[in-house]
Motif scaffolding. Sequence first.
Motif, mmCIF file in Angstrom:
data_model
loop_
_atom_site.group_PDB
_atom_site.id
_atom_site.type_symbol
_atom_site.label_atom_id
_atom_site.label_comp_id
_atom_site.label_asym_id
_atom_site.label_seq_id
_atom_site.Cartn_x
_atom_site.Cartn_y
_atom_site.Cartn_z
ATOM 1 N N GLU A 186 33.654 53.008 55.725
ATOM 2 C CA GLU A 186 33.140 52.484 54.458
ATOM 3 C C GLU A 186 33.847 53.144 53.285
ATOM 4 O O GLU A 186 33.318 53.186 52.186
ATOM 5 N N ASP A 187 35.066 53.663 53.563
ATOM 6 C CA ASP A 187 35.799 54.317 52.465
ATOM 7 C C ASP A 187 37.246 53.829 52.412
ATOM 8 O O ASP A 187 38.153 54.603 52.136
ATOM 9 N N ALA A 188 37.452 52.553 52.699
ATOM 10 C CA ALA A 188 38.797 51.991 52.605
ATOM 11 C C ALA A 188 39.220 51.936 51.143
ATOM 12 O O ALA A 188 38.383 51.880 50.245
ATOM 13 N N LEU A 189 40.508 51.991 50.912
ATOM 14 C CA LEU A 189 41.018 51.932 49.551
ATOM 15 C C LEU A 189 41.299 50.477 49.205
ATOM 16 O O LEU A 189 42.263 49.899 49.649
ATOM 17 N N VAL A 190 40.417 49.905 48.434
ATOM 18 C CA VAL A 190 40.603 48.511 48.028
ATOM 19 C C VAL A 190 41.440 48.523 46.763
ATOM 20 O O VAL A 190 41.113 49.255 45.820
ATOM 21 N N PRO A 191 42.512 47.736 46.715
ATOM 22 C CA PRO A 191 43.355 47.756 45.514
ATOM 23 C C PRO A 191 42.581 47.337 44.276
ATOM 24 O O PRO A 191 41.636 46.552 44.360
ATOM 25 N N MET A 192 42.979 47.865 43.141
ATOM 26 C CA MET A 192 42.343 47.463 41.889
ATOM 27 C C MET A 192 42.813 46.071 41.489
ATOM 28 O O MET A 192 43.842 45.611 41.953
ATOM 29 N N ALA A 193 42.041 45.445 40.671
ATOM 30 C CA ALA A 193 42.440 44.120 40.192
ATOM 31 C C ALA A 193 41.929 43.962 38.776
ATOM 32 O O ALA A 193 40.933 44.577 38.390
ATOM 33 N N ARG A 194 42.641 43.139 38.008
ATOM 34 C CA ARG A 194 42.195 42.946 36.631
ATOM 35 C C ARG A 194 40.923 42.089 36.642
ATOM 36 O O ARG A 194 40.737 41.245 37.525
ATOM 37 N N SER A 195 40.085 42.313 35.698
ATOM 38 C CA SER A 195 38.859 41.529 35.581
ATOM 39 C C SER A 195 38.310 41.741 34.194
ATOM 40 O O SER A 195 38.371 42.843 33.657
ATOM 41 N N ALA A 196 37.847 40.695 33.583
ATOM 42 C CA ALA A 196 37.287 40.808 32.241
ATOM 43 C C ALA A 196 36.069 39.916 32.165
ATOM 44 O O ALA A 196 35.930 38.962 32.932
ATOM 45 N N ARG A 197 35.175 40.240 31.261
ATOM 46 C CA ARG A 197 34.037 39.341 31.013
ATOM 47 C C ARG A 197 34.593 38.003 30.571
ATOM 48 O O ARG A 197 35.500 37.953 29.730
ATOM 49 N N THR A 198 34.047 36.944 31.092
ATOM 50 C CA THR A 198 34.526 35.630 30.682
ATOM 51 C C THR A 198 34.080 35.367 29.245
ATOM 52 O O THR A 198 33.062 35.906 28.796
#
Lengths: 672, 337
Positions: free
Chosen positions: A364-376
């Motif tokens: 439960e500690d895999a490194l998930v890549p970051m991704a851009r995200s913004a409030r719509t």
Amino acid sequence: MLVSWSWLSDYVRLDMPVEEVERRLMMAGLNHESTARAGDDVVIDFEVTSNRADCLGHLGIAREIATLWGREICLPKADPCPGSHPVAVLARVTVECPDLCPRYTARVVRGVRVGPSPAWLAARLQAVGVATINNIVDITNYVLLECGQPLHAFDLGRLRGGAIVVRRPRAGEQLEAIDHRVYELNEAMCIIADAERPVGIGGVMGGAETEVSAATTDVLLEAAQFDPLAIRGAARALNLHSPSSYRFERGLDPHGVDWASRRACELILELAGGELAAGVLDVGTPPVAREPIVLRFAQLKRILGIEVPADEVEQILVALGHRRRERTGERIEVTPPTWRRDLTREIDLIEEVARIHGYEQIPEDALVPMARSARTPADRVLGEVRATLTAAGFDEALTLSVVEEPVSEAFSPWSDLPALRTQMPILRRATLLRRSLVPSLLAVRRTNEALSNPTIELFEIASAYLPSSEGPPREERLVGLTTGGDFLALKGVVEELVARLNPAARVTVGDYRHALFAPGRAVQLHLDGETLGYLGEVSVEARKAFDLRGATTVAELRFGLLAAAAQLIRPFVPLADKPAIQRDINLELAESVRWAQLAAVVEEVCGPKLEALDYLETYRDRQRLGADRKSLVFRLTLRDPQATLTGAEADALRDRVVAVCADRLGAKLRLG
Amino acid sequence: MALAEFLAELDELLAAAQSGFDTAADAAALEAARIDFLGAKSGRLKAAQKGLGTVAGADKPAAGKRFNEVKQAIEAAFEAAQARLASGAAQADVEAFDPTLPGTRPRRGHVHPLTQTMEDLKEIMGRLGFTVAEGPEIEDPWHNFEALNIPESHPARDPLENFYLATAQRTGGPWLLRSQTSTVQIRVMERTPPPVRIISLGRVYRPDTADATHYPMFHQIEGLLVDRHVTMADLKSVLRLFASSFLGGDVHIRFRPSFFPFTEPSVEVDMRWNDRWIEMGGAGMVDPHVLQAVGYDPEQVSGFAFGLGVERVCARRHNVTDIREFYKNDVRFLHQF
């Protein structure tokens, strides 16, 4: 699925604690519901998901345990010893609807002694909540609960013509089932008939007239396969859900048909005596062999994120009943067990390996890549609307999307087409998808009035469902408001909301008439020329219809238009450093002249030097002004960003405003 | 006028002014007295000054000197009276003001607790890189079922399990009120090539009798991540970050096998909180059939999806024991959050 511990132990060695079985089965896919003692026995209730019909019998659960603990499964022989009399001369089977019943088998046992079941069998049935009837019926139930395949025993002597005909019912046919209720049969069902009449509802329940009784000597044992959809349809149509229909609906092991038949005959011979006729009446398509499935070992890592050693993969699959066909360094090919109709693809095998290997092995500690995200943008506007309305004292309500008939007609400004209707009510009598939020909010207002809540200021942001004569219905997100305040109070809230979203946006109004509103107290709102919504004071009659005591003003706005107009990131506007001058004006006018007309003239006359135009008050006095006259007091804030405005210039502008108003609006300056 | 007569008049004026100012009870009375004695046009001092002109020449210096003395004395008496009234008023104000009275509070509205919960969940998922996506509540069978690997024969499509629309009969079956927000995932994937990392949320509808834990309308929040090399370990890790952020502290995640048509493998998700396992929702790896249905190649990409019911999360968070409260909209209820 209720499971008896002692019964289970017939098939697999159980020397582990009950709790351990509960826990590991839960982690392998059988949720533990409860455990109860029944005499010396322990009965565990497992929740079986709809894809796992194989676990609707003790053997299926035993297989899971055997797989998890690496044990052998001990299968009853099911090898009854037949007599010499051929079954074909005793009975015959015809299937007229192979689409509903792909396979029907019958065996015959003659000369049985019908009586009570032996204590061990009765105890097991009772432990899992099944009533005992007589040894023959109990045996069919026992085998059902053993392997999951439903069976039915007919009194052969009562089957007219010694015949079984599997067919669709004829018009008007009905059947008294073994529950002694009479069922009307319809054409979509699959029934079992003898030469003359229905004797059972295939896969659902047998008939009363041909059931095995104390007088029965010869038994015809049905083991068949029915189409799951047809069974579900019949059970639904008759509102008759039996253990049998429950299993057929989920799809059973086609290879289990013959095994269950032999197993039941074996028990009948053992417990009720008699002679088994030689052979079996077997009509329909024999089960087809299962297609092999390939599992590439690399796919386990790709989907699960962990490696599972190839040897363990094979061991798990084989323990679950898969037959290994071939294995290389990269892949394993297996034939799935016939009782697992849910397994047809590689991904299905991956799930099987995962659940037996154990999901706790997945980190439960895999490194998930970051991704851009913004409030719509829509979410940001929603946030702004909520912040503004709550600051104005309004609470957010959430109401049901459907309304009842009279309420639906009370207000529908966005569509004249009839409201969309659901086939069945969603709550009480509410079947109409609302075309406006206002009726729902007025209903909430009534709820709060009934609770004597003193202040009721509410808004809701939700969709209205607007029918369209062509294409899909349109969903219009609306902002609905209800207040105890008056017209201008709510109008001010709307103006403030719009100003908050975009200071340059202009709200204007046009006259609007609707039975919901008091005459003259309603408007259509426009935002930069487009229809933004409606606002008005609810009429006395409409309040009566909604059972409302207090006055209320409502408004409804199109969120989409607000969002489109919103300017959330604003450019800086340089501030003028020259001082402003204010001039108050009091004009006497005819009643018919509206503020908007006056404001338009003021803006035109003053041009860019007008920084603000503020309405101060309206004064009416029949004696001094006369009927149909009023005086409007307002204030000009004047500023020249380039140069300091002088008092004389301000006076000149003021005088010009007065002059033009006199000319165009018939206004008269009031002094003092 | 004789000097003695003038001086007597001045004395009389001084005495009258002194008494007038001293007895003024408030600012208005004092102002009246000021106008009476010190008024610039027709005050009594002004009148006395006129008398000064009529005094004989030799007596003038003495009369003028006295006049100035009297004038200063009257002005001083006025200022003293002014000061007396000012301090007295302040004192009265202090005594009449009760600072323990309740403040004048602005009425502030409250955002619905379900919205608050959804905003919190969205905010956390936003930090994890998930962008909000929305879709219609009225759906066609393709988006609500077919593309989600729920074929025509599936019990989930039964008319008794869904709110089909009575009016809109069309090819592909009748429209219905969506029974899950997964429909939005299909719509997004249909129009967006991978990678996709979204969160969809909103109203969904299922025929349940309304009781303390069920309502035929409720809110769902669903996450979807599809990319190359997405695994169940990623799913577990994202859920752990999500649960830890929402609940605070280090929350552990447990998967139990389950069954959903649109995911394979499918799991129930539990989280370890306060030494107990609490059901969180359903999750799994996006079924290859679903990826194919939206035109993705399941050999190239994989993905996970998870969903949870907002009402349940919100009810647990605020100790609300009957979810029907959320839709009653009692103002007293709304004002608690």
